[in-house]
Design a protein around this motif. Structure first.
Motif, mmCIF file in Angstrom:
data_model
loop_
_atom_site.group_PDB
_atom_site.id
_atom_site.type_symbol
_atom_site.label_atom_id
_atom_site.label_comp_id
_atom_site.label_asym_id
_atom_site.label_seq_id
_atom_site.Cartn_x
_atom_site.Cartn_y
_atom_site.Cartn_z
ATOM 1 N N CYS A 47 0.823 -1.206 0.000
ATOM 2 C CA CYS A 47 0.000 0.000 0.000
ATOM 3 C C CYS A 47 0.856 1.254 0.000
ATOM 4 C CB CYS A 47 -0.940 -0.003 1.200
ATOM 5 S SG CYS A 47 -2.155 -1.349 1.134
ATOM 6 N N TYR A 48 0.461 2.171 -0.825
ATOM 7 C CA TYR A 48 1.189 3.416 -1.070
ATOM 8 C C TYR A 48 1.551 4.158 0.214
ATOM 9 C CZ TYR A 48 1.488 8.397 -2.315
ATOM 10 O OH TYR A 48 1.853 9.708 -2.424
ATOM 11 N N TYR A 49 0.613 4.191 1.170
ATOM 12 C CA TYR A 49 0.798 4.982 2.381
ATOM 13 C C TYR A 49 1.536 4.214 3.481
ATOM 14 C CZ TYR A 49 -3.304 2.218 3.558
ATOM 15 O OH TYR A 49 -4.178 1.177 3.751
ATOM 16 N N CYS A 50 1.892 2.954 3.212
ATOM 17 C CA CYS A 50 2.499 2.103 4.240
ATOM 18 C C CYS A 50 3.945 1.731 3.946
ATOM 19 C CB CYS A 50 1.663 0.839 4.418
ATOM 20 S SG CYS A 50 2.248 -0.263 5.727
ATOM 21 N N MET A 51 4.257 1.467 2.681
ATOM 22 C CA MET A 51 5.620 1.076 2.364
ATOM 23 C C MET A 51 5.947 1.370 0.907
ATOM 24 S SD MET A 51 5.564 -3.109 2.183
ATOM 25 C CE MET A 51 4.811 -3.407 3.791
ATOM 26 N N ILE B 89 -14.508 -0.761 8.442
ATOM 27 C CA ILE B 89 -13.663 -0.562 7.276
ATOM 28 C C ILE B 89 -12.754 0.624 7.541
ATOM 29 C CG2 ILE B 89 -13.615 0.081 4.833
ATOM 30 C CD1 ILE B 89 -16.243 -1.370 4.481
ATOM 31 N N ASN B 90 -11.466 0.414 7.362
ATOM 32 C CA ASN B 90 -10.492 1.489 7.511
ATOM 33 C C ASN B 90 -10.084 1.999 6.136
ATOM 34 O OD1 ASN B 90 -10.519 1.110 10.258
ATOM 35 N ND2 ASN B 90 -8.554 0.055 10.348
ATOM 36 N N MET B 91 -10.345 3.265 5.870
ATOM 37 C CA MET B 91 -9.957 3.884 4.606
ATOM 38 C C MET B 91 -9.056 5.072 4.885
ATOM 39 S SD MET B 91 -12.326 5.723 1.700
ATOM 40 C CE MET B 91 -11.622 7.052 0.723
ATOM 41 N N VAL B 92 -7.813 4.993 4.438
ATOM 42 C CA VAL B 92 -6.893 6.118 4.554
ATOM 43 C C VAL B 92 -7.215 7.099 3.431
ATOM 44 C CG1 VAL B 92 -4.483 6.842 4.489
ATOM 45 C CG2 VAL B 92 -5.109 4.675 5.590
ATOM 46 N N VAL B 93 -7.477 8.339 3.792
ATOM 47 C CA VAL B 93 -7.894 9.352 2.819
ATOM 48 C C VAL B 93 -6.670 10.012 2.201
ATOM 49 C CG1 VAL B 93 -9.187 11.494 2.488
ATOM 50 C CG2 VAL B 93 -10.048 9.742 4.058
ATOM 51 N N MET B 94 -6.593 9.953 0.855
ATOM 52 C CA MET B 94 -5.411 10.451 0.144
ATOM 53 C C MET B 94 -5.813 11.318 -1.044
ATOM 54 S SD MET B 94 -3.306 6.860 0.161
ATOM 55 C CE MET B 94 -4.821 5.898 0.025
ATOM 56 N N GLU B 95 -5.379 12.551 -1.025
ATOM 57 C CA GLU B 95 -5.614 13.467 -2.132
ATOM 58 C C GLU B 95 -5.077 12.870 -3.433
ATOM 59 O OE1 GLU B 95 -6.880 16.171 -4.324
ATOM 60 O OE2 GLU B 95 -6.916 16.932 -2.265
ATOM 61 N N GLY B 96 -5.887 12.942 -4.480
ATOM 62 C CA GLY B 96 -5.447 12.481 -5.785
ATOM 63 C C GLY B 96 -5.478 10.985 -5.982
ATOM 64 N N ARG B 97 -5.947 10.241 -4.944
ATOM 65 C CA ARG B 97 -5.945 8.779 -5.066
ATOM 66 C C ARG B 97 -7.314 8.155 -4.809
ATOM 67 N NH1 ARG B 97 -1.155 6.168 -5.761
ATOM 68 N NH2 ARG B 97 0.679 7.497 -5.663
ATOM 69 N N ASN B 98 -7.993 8.570 -3.735
ATOM 70 C CA ASN B 98 -9.251 7.887 -3.429
ATOM 71 C C ASN B 98 -10.344 8.802 -2.883
ATOM 72 O OD1 ASN B 98 -8.170 8.341 -0.906
ATOM 73 N ND2 ASN B 98 -8.472 6.255 -0.154
ATOM 74 N N ILE B 99 -10.256 10.093 -3.139
ATOM 75 C CA ILE B 99 -11.300 11.007 -2.660
ATOM 76 C C ILE B 99 -12.667 10.616 -3.230
ATOM 77 C CG2 ILE B 99 -12.054 13.406 -2.557
ATOM 78 C CD1 ILE B 99 -9.505 12.676 -0.930
ATOM 79 N N ASP B 100 -12.674 10.156 -4.482
ATOM 80 C CA ASP B 100 -13.939 9.767 -5.100
ATOM 81 C C ASP B 100 -14.550 8.531 -4.454
ATOM 82 O OD1 ASP B 100 -13.810 11.869 -6.863
ATOM 83 O OD2 ASP B 100 -12.964 10.688 -8.509
ATOM 84 N N THR C 46 -0.109 14.234 0.656
ATOM 85 C CA THR C 46 -1.514 14.169 0.251
ATOM 86 C C THR C 46 -2.458 14.258 1.450
ATOM 87 O OG1 THR C 46 -1.513 11.743 0.350
ATOM 88 C CG2 THR C 46 -0.926 12.762 -1.758
ATOM 89 N N PHE C 47 -1.949 14.691 2.571
ATOM 90 C CA PHE C 47 -2.678 14.706 3.834
ATOM 91 C C PHE C 47 -3.960 15.545 3.766
ATOM 92 C CE2 PHE C 47 -2.962 17.337 7.814
ATOM 93 C CZ PHE C 47 -3.593 16.388 8.590
ATOM 94 N N TRP C 48 -5.069 14.928 4.182
ATOM 95 C CA TRP C 48 -6.346 15.621 4.407
ATOM 96 C C TRP C 48 -6.636 15.592 5.898
ATOM 97 C CZ3 TRP C 48 -11.415 15.594 1.265
ATOM 98 C CH2 TRP C 48 -11.188 16.090 -0.028
ATOM 99 N N PRO C 49 -6.725 16.754 6.563
ATOM 100 C CA PRO C 49 -7.052 16.749 7.995
ATOM 101 C C PRO C 49 -8.506 16.379 8.232
ATOM 102 C CG PRO C 49 -6.969 18.995 7.182
ATOM 103 C CD PRO C 49 -6.525 18.117 6.046
ATOM 104 N N MET C 50 -8.805 16.040 9.465
ATOM 105 C CA MET C 50 -10.151 15.606 9.836
ATOM 106 C C MET C 50 -11.208 16.609 9.423
ATOM 107 S SD MET C 50 -11.609 14.585 13.613
ATOM 108 C CE MET C 50 -11.295 16.231 14.268
#
Length: 327
Positions: free
Chosen positions: A25-29, A156-167, A199-203
């Protein structure tokens, strides 16, 4: 009961049973993975069992099994059976990517596993592939539907990433229309093996985005020591939450500690570790000595994640892979 130096009750351990994972996963490794630890450097299941029995006598009643991906480690089901037999462990939870979990759902149900957090960052096959770098979408969705048939609570855990999964935010929320699931949107963190989270989106940004789609969302009461702020769309069966993993708004009520795959105690996700229960176990320490070591460690716990990160210093910035810590 076990308390830290800030008066917070500690009753929850996140135990990482392996640093290995079959996804990237992009955000993990990084795409080429990380350098995995040698087997001898990991805690054995016997050592983990002993630790959990000792910790349970100090008031630890909630256990979360994480990785890496916990189901890639051989013998995991036998280990879970032993964990379920510890009298003072009242709840067992598991975080998994779902790629090897489907065939174990009935056994997990029989072990009274309280909940399973399914890491799922997209409901779109191509975006799933882009994020995880592996084509396992169908397998993970089969696990999801198998879990829905069980009595195990599903998150379900969804990591929010700009440009990747906002949709994917709206489709994820639509899962809660007819299913009794909790979707949790998680702030991206820099634990990706390279540091930085551009790509951080704050709460607040996540919540504002949801409100644009669903203006009438309702705030739900948050459980004690909850890491998420929880909501529900009126008329929907399930709920959703937002976890401020990077802005760290929940530190004041933190009730958890982590044991990494190699047995390092982390009293905060953002600290640099340092106390090795693996070395203490292998030195021949008694149960009482191990218990006292944990009690002393709780007496010098960081106030919050910012203090812990600051103490790492410029020479040791947050950059390690989440797989080495325990997701």
């Amino acid at each position: 009961m076990l308390y830290d130096n800030h008066g917070r009750k500690i009753n929850y351990v996140r135990l990482a049973v392996t640093d290995r994972c079959n996804l990237r996963c992009y955000y993990c490794m990084p795409e080429n993975g990380i350098v995995y630890m040698k087997r001898k450097d990991l805690l054995s299941f016997e050592e983990m069992e002993r630790l959990m029995r000792i910790f349970s006598e100090l008031g630890i009643s909630k256990l979360r099994i994480t990785g890496g991906e916990p189901f890639v480690r051989k013998g995991i089901m036998e280990f879970l059976e032993k964990m379920s037999a510890i009298p003072k462990i009242e709840q067992i939870h598991i975080t998994t990517n779902g790629s090897f979990t489907k065939d174990y759902v009935r056994q997990l149900e029989n072990l009274n596993v309280h909940s399973i957090n399914l890491s799922l960052d997209s409901l779109d096959r191509q975006r799933f592939l882009d994020i995880t770098r592996r084509d396992m979408f169908d397998t993970v969705m089969e696990t999801f539907h198998e879990l829905l048939k069980s009595s195990i609570r599903v998150k379900i855990n969804m990591v929010v990433m700009e440009g990747r999964n906002i949709d994917d935010i709206r489709p994820m929320l639509e899962l809660t229309r007819d299913h009794d699931v909790s979707v949790r949107f998680i702030e991206e963190m820099p634990f990706n093996g390279s540091g930085g989270n551009p790509t951080f989106w704050p709460m607040k940004k996540i919540l504002d985005y949801v409100r644009q789609q669903y203006p009438d969302i309702e705030k739900l009461p948050d459980p004690e020591a909850s890491t998420s702020q929880n909501y529900q769309i009126p008329g929907y069966t399930g709920s959703f939450g937002i976890i401020a993993a990077y802005t760290r708004t929940f530190c004041g009520t933190c009730n958890r500690i982590r044991i990494t795959p190699q047995g390092t105690l982390k009293t905060c996700l953002y600290d640099n570790g340092g106390l090795s229960f693996r070395d203490i176990l292998r030195s021949g320490a008694s149960d009482e000595e191990i218990a006292q070591t944990l009690i002393k460690a709780m007496g010098r716990r960081y106030k919050d994640g910012f203090e812990a990160e600051k103490d790492r210093g410029a020479s040791s910035p947050v950059s390690e892979s989440m797989a080495t810590i325990g997701g």
